[in-house]
Write an enzyme that holds these catalytic residues in place. Structure first.
Site, PDB file in Angstrom:
ATOM      1  N   ASP A 189      11.875  -0.754  -0.598  1.00  0.00           N
ATOM      2  CA  ASP A 189      11.106  -0.189  -1.478  1.00  0.00           C
ATOM      3  C   ASP A 189      12.015   0.281  -2.615  1.00  0.00           C
ATOM      4  OD1 ASP A 189       8.402  -0.114  -1.343  1.00  0.00           O
ATOM      5  OD2 ASP A 189       8.150   2.034  -1.206  1.00  0.00           O
TER       6      ASP A 189
ATOM      7  N   HIS B  91      11.133   1.549  -6.282  1.00  0.00           N
ATOM      8  CA  HIS B  91      10.025   1.954  -7.549  1.00  0.00           C
ATOM      9  C   HIS B  91      10.735   2.602  -8.569  1.00  0.00           C
ATOM     10  CE1 HIS B  91       7.042   1.065  -4.713  1.00  0.00           C
ATOM     11  NE2 HIS B  91       7.298   2.119  -3.948  1.00  0.00           N
TER      12      HIS B  91
ATOM     13  N   LYS C 240      11.565  -4.592  -3.581  1.00  0.00           N
ATOM     14  CA  LYS C 240       9.937  -4.902  -3.838  1.00  0.00           C
ATOM     15  C   LYS C 240       9.649  -3.498  -4.371  1.00  0.00           C
ATOM     16  CE  LYS C 240       8.831  -3.517   0.992  1.00  0.00           C
ATOM     17  NZ  LYS C 240       8.394  -2.167   0.495  1.00  0.00           N
TER      18      LYS C 240
ATOM     19  N   HIS D 108       8.602   8.255  -4.216  1.00  0.00           N
ATOM     20  CA  HIS D 108       9.402   8.050  -2.916  1.00  0.00           C
ATOM     21  C   HIS D 108      10.157   6.659  -3.294  1.00  0.00           C
ATOM     22  CE1 HIS D 108       5.909   5.370  -2.370  1.00  0.00           C
ATOM     23  NE2 HIS D 108       6.783   4.500  -2.058  1.00  0.00           N
TER      24      HIS D 108
ATOM     25  N   ASP E 116      12.414  -1.526   5.026  1.00  0.00           N
ATOM     26  CA  ASP E 116      12.458  -0.242   4.435  1.00  0.00           C
ATOM     27  C   ASP E 116      13.005   0.935   5.364  1.00  0.00           C
ATOM     28  OD1 ASP E 116      11.216  -1.536   2.575  1.00  0.00           O
ATOM     29  OD2 ASP E 116       9.241  -0.444   2.562  1.00  0.00           O
TER      30      ASP E 116
ATOM     31  N   CYS F 209       4.241  -1.584   5.158  1.00  0.00           N
ATOM     32  CA  CYS F 209       5.004  -2.756   4.863  1.00  0.00           C
ATOM     33  C   CYS F 209       5.415  -3.921   5.823  1.00  0.00           C
ATOM     34  CB  CYS F 209       6.190  -2.055   4.311  1.00  0.00           C
ATOM     35  SG  CYS F 209       5.948  -1.475   2.569  1.00  0.00           S
TER      36      CYS F 209
HETATM   37  C1  VGL Z   1       5.716   1.853   2.380  1.00  0.00           C
HETATM   38  C2  VGL Z   1       3.961   3.585   1.506  1.00  0.00           C
HETATM   39  C3  VGL Z   1       4.301   3.317   0.346  1.00  0.00           C
HETATM   40  C4  VGL Z   1       6.077   1.174   3.412  1.00  0.00           C
HETATM   41  C5  VGL Z   1       5.676   1.871   1.263  1.00  0.00           C
HETATM   42  O1  VGL Z   1       7.336   0.926   3.416  1.00  0.00           O
HETATM   43  O2  VGL Z   1       5.556   0.939   4.426  1.00  0.00           O
HETATM   44  N1  VGL Z   1       4.339   2.687   2.684  1.00  0.00           N
HETATM   45  N2  VGL Z   1       5.351   2.344   0.142  1.00  0.00           N
HETATM   46 ZN    ZN Z   2       6.224   2.307  -1.828  1.00  0.00          ZN
END
Ligand code: VGL
Ligand code: ZN
Length: 210
Positions: free
Chosen positions: A47, A49, A107, A82, A9, A152
């Site tokens: 990440d 979404h 993901k 995010h 990420d 993550c």
């Molecule tokens: C993450 C919070 C929400 C991460 C992803 O990459 O650790 N943390 N989504």
């Molecule tokens: Zn996330």
């Protein structure tokens, strides 16, 4: 048997100025770039979404960032919006060297469930494809770096260990969110207790793999 580097990420929203900026996140970028030539295979996660994702506080009226709700019997921490698919926030940071990445794993695309781990969603219902990808390429050892140590990176490490991989966490190439003080150290301890090796980037750079 092969060693894979999983870059977790390294996206704009988790870096300086992003909507879910991880403290000191940008410091890992040069370290991760320097590490890349030392591995057989490079995987980067995103990440990813939809706008109506269940992890966004804005999609739970009356709740705020940091609150924990229960979605489908699964605890869900609420975050700022995010890494929305196909927006600049979900792009890799421009300073990340992406030229050596062999595979990108997406993901968190299902609006109904979060996915901290790069292998499975948080309920372990669906796979991302990473397990088969690694299996097909005879990978037996993983090196993890990126964001965030206490989410993550941690859940990816715990799933990888449960799947039987040798797992190394490159501690100085990770940064955490630390919603609560001590979360990062706790995450490191949890990963270590589950069988992960906690190492520093120097140890990779000093070792010759080929
Ligand atoms: C993450 C919070 C929400 C991460 C992803 O990459 O650790 N943390 N989504
Ligand atoms: Zn996330």
């Amino acid at each position: 048997m092969k060693k894979a580097f999983i870059i977790v990420d390294l996206q704009n929203d988790f870096c300086h100025g992003g909507s879910l900026a991880v403290p000191d996140a940008n410091a890992v970028i040069p370290v991760i770039n320097q590490l890349q030539p030392y591995f057989d295979l490079i995987i980067a996660t995103k990440d990813w979404h939809p706008q109506d994702h269940t992890s966004f506080a804005t999609n739970h009226p009356g709740y705020k960032v940091g609150d924990v709700v229960t979605v489908d019997a699964i605890p869900q921490v609420l975050w700022p919006c995010h890494c929305i698919q196909n927006t600049p926030g979900s792009d890799f940071h421009v300073q990340l060297d992406t030229s050596k990445i062999n595979k990108i794993i997406f993901k968190g695309a299902d609006k109904a469930i979060d996915s901290y781990s790069a292998f499975f969603d948080n309920a372990h219902r669906r796979e991302t494809g990473l397990k088969d990808y690694l299996h097909d390429r005879h990978v037996d050892e993983l090196y993890l770096a990126g964001l965030a140590t206490d989410y993550c990176v941690k859940y990816t490490a715990l799933d990888a260990l449960a799947l039987g991989y040798r797992v190394n966490i490159i501690e100085d190439a990770c940064r955490g969110v630390a919603l609560h003080p001590g979360d990062i150290a706790k995450a490191i301890e949890e990963m270590q207790a589950a069988g992960a090796n906690i190492i520093q980037s120097k140890q990779v750079l000093l070792r010759s793999f080929c």
